[in-house]
Design a protein around this motif. Structure first.
Motif, mmCIF file in Angstrom:
data_model
loop_
_atom_site.group_PDB
_atom_site.id
_atom_site.type_symbol
_atom_site.label_atom_id
_atom_site.label_comp_id
_atom_site.label_asym_id
_atom_site.label_seq_id
_atom_site.Cartn_x
_atom_site.Cartn_y
_atom_site.Cartn_z
ATOM 1 N N LYS A 149 0.833 -1.196 0.000
ATOM 2 C CA LYS A 149 0.000 0.000 0.000
ATOM 3 C C LYS A 149 0.873 1.254 0.000
ATOM 4 N N ALA A 150 2.167 1.067 0.272
ATOM 5 C CA ALA A 150 3.080 2.208 0.332
ATOM 6 C C ALA A 150 4.504 1.736 0.067
ATOM 7 N N LYS A 151 5.357 2.719 -0.223
ATOM 8 C CA LYS A 151 6.794 2.474 -0.361
ATOM 9 C C LYS A 151 7.520 3.460 0.534
ATOM 10 N N LEU A 152 8.718 3.082 0.937
ATOM 11 C CA LEU A 152 9.542 3.977 1.734
ATOM 12 C C LEU A 152 9.818 5.232 0.905
ATOM 13 N N ALA A 153 9.569 6.396 1.468
ATOM 14 C CA ALA A 153 9.620 7.653 0.719
ATOM 15 C C ALA A 153 11.041 8.186 0.613
ATOM 16 N N THR A 154 11.776 7.682 -0.366
ATOM 17 C CA THR A 154 13.087 8.250 -0.675
ATOM 18 C C THR A 154 12.903 9.199 -1.854
ATOM 19 N N ASN A 155 13.887 10.041 -2.102
ATOM 20 C CA ASN A 155 13.786 10.978 -3.226
ATOM 21 C C ASN A 155 13.620 10.234 -4.550
ATOM 22 N N GLU A 156 14.336 9.134 -4.687
ATOM 23 C CA GLU A 156 14.267 8.348 -5.920
ATOM 24 C C GLU A 156 12.854 7.793 -6.142
ATOM 25 N N VAL A 157 12.252 7.248 -5.105
ATOM 26 C CA VAL A 157 10.905 6.678 -5.203
ATOM 27 C C VAL A 157 9.882 7.768 -5.518
ATOM 28 N N ILE A 158 10.006 8.905 -4.864
ATOM 29 C CA ILE A 158 9.061 10.008 -5.089
ATOM 30 C C ILE A 158 9.172 10.531 -6.521
ATOM 31 N N ASN A 159 10.397 10.720 -7.000
ATOM 32 C CA ASN A 159 10.588 11.209 -8.369
ATOM 33 C C ASN A 159 10.073 10.208 -9.400
ATOM 34 N N LYS A 160 10.313 8.930 -9.149
ATOM 35 C CA LYS A 160 9.835 7.891 -10.060
ATOM 36 C C LYS A 160 8.304 7.884 -10.097
ATOM 37 N N TYR A 161 7.678 8.021 -8.940
ATOM 38 C CA TYR A 161 6.216 8.043 -8.864
ATOM 39 C C TYR A 161 5.654 9.249 -9.617
ATOM 40 N N LYS A 162 6.272 10.415 -9.424
ATOM 41 C CA LYS A 162 5.816 11.621 -10.120
ATOM 42 C C LYS A 162 5.960 11.468 -11.630
ATOM 43 N N ALA A 163 7.045 10.836 -12.070
ATOM 44 C CA ALA A 163 7.254 10.616 -13.503
ATOM 45 C C ALA A 163 6.186 9.679 -14.068
ATOM 46 N N GLU A 164 5.842 8.636 -13.309
ATOM 47 C CA GLU A 164 4.804 7.702 -13.754
ATOM 48 C C GLU A 164 3.449 8.399 -13.858
ATOM 49 N N VAL A 165 3.129 9.229 -12.882
ATOM 50 C CA VAL A 165 1.860 9.958 -12.894
ATOM 51 C C VAL A 165 1.808 10.907 -14.089
ATOM 52 N N LYS A 166 2.913 11.587 -14.344
ATOM 53 C CA LYS A 166 2.974 12.522 -15.468
ATOM 54 C C LYS A 166 2.828 11.780 -16.797
ATOM 55 N N LYS A 167 3.491 10.641 -16.915
ATOM 56 C CA LYS A 167 3.420 9.837 -18.138
ATOM 57 C C LYS A 167 1.997 9.333 -18.370
ATOM 58 N N LYS A 168 1.350 8.908 -17.300
ATOM 59 C CA LYS A 168 -0.027 8.418 -17.395
ATOM 60 C C LYS A 168 -0.973 9.542 -17.825
ATOM 61 N N ALA A 169 -0.774 10.734 -17.276
ATOM 62 C CA ALA A 169 -1.612 11.880 -17.634
ATOM 63 C C ALA A 169 -1.419 12.263 -19.102
ATOM 64 N N GLU A 170 -0.180 12.221 -19.577
ATOM 65 C CA GLU A 170 0.092 12.529 -20.983
ATOM 66 C C GLU A 170 -0.565 11.503 -21.903
ATOM 67 N N LYS A 171 -0.505 10.241 -21.507
ATOM 68 C CA LYS A 171 -1.109 9.174 -22.304
ATOM 69 C C LYS A 171 -2.625 9.359 -22.380
ATOM 70 N N GLU A 172 -3.244 9.687 -21.247
ATOM 71 C CA GLU A 172 -4.687 9.912 -21.225
ATOM 72 C C GLU A 172 -5.067 11.124 -22.075
ATOM 73 N N ALA A 173 -4.263 12.172 -22.022
ATOM 74 C CA ALA A 173 -4.535 13.365 -22.828
ATOM 75 C C ALA A 173 -4.451 13.036 -24.317
ATOM 76 N N LEU A 174 -3.484 12.219 -24.692
ATOM 77 C CA LEU A 174 -3.341 11.814 -26.089
ATOM 78 C C LEU A 174 -4.540 10.975 -26.537
ATOM 79 N N GLU A 175 -4.956 10.030 -25.693
ATOM 80 C CA GLU A 175 -6.114 9.196 -26.023
ATOM 81 C C GLU A 175 -7.378 10.036 -26.160
ATOM 82 N N LYS A 176 -7.546 11.010 -25.268
ATOM 83 C CA LYS A 176 -8.728 11.874 -25.334
ATOM 84 C C LYS A 176 -8.711 12.697 -26.620
#
Length: 149
Positions: free
Chosen positions: A35-62
């Protein structure tokens, strides 16, 4: 201990939030149940990148769906069917037949029968407006001209 929530956790926070929790709760429950991961800078940045990539993909599909709706609105699909003496069709025009004819006449449009909103099968000749729901809140319509053979 700081953790990055991967999903909503009751009384703690929503997915994507960084929360301060006790070590035992974090290790034994949140991290163990993924349900969670240890909050290191690397994990947080990776998560933000995944969220951004997902949002871009959804925008393209729309955008693609909106383009498809614009194309659909200019189309009048013609379907030829056998007609009885009283003007009604032999059989009815269903979602499956509409998608097949669309693919035959307009190969560039990839429309699934689930996207078509047909309240009842078409059983007589005439011009009908068919509503299409493509997801992401994108709704459009096109016309079908049912002609006797």
């Amino acid at each position: 201990m700081k953790v990055l929530l991967l999903e909503d956790v009751k009384n703690l926070g929503k997915a994507g939030e960084v929360c301060e929790v006790k070590d035992g709760y974090g290790n034994n429950f949140l991290i163990a149940n993924k349900k969670a991961k240890l909050a290191t800078n690397e994990v947080i940045n990776k998560y933000k990148a995944e969220v951004k990539k997902k949002a871009e993909k959804e925008a393209l599909e729309k955008a693609q769906k909106l383009q498809m709706v614009e194309t659909l609105q200019t189309i009048t699909l013609t379907i030829h069917k056998k007609v009885g003496a009283n003007g009604s069709l032999f059989g009815a025009i269903t979602k499956e037949e509409i998608t097949e004819r669309l693919k035959e006449q307009h190969a560039s449009l990839d429309l699934d029968k689930k996207d078509i909103e047909l309240k009842h099968p078409i059983k007589s000749t005439g011009i009908y407006e068919i509503e299409v729901k493509l997801g992401f809140g994108v709704v459009g319509a096109f016309k079908i001209d049912v002609v006797a053979e």
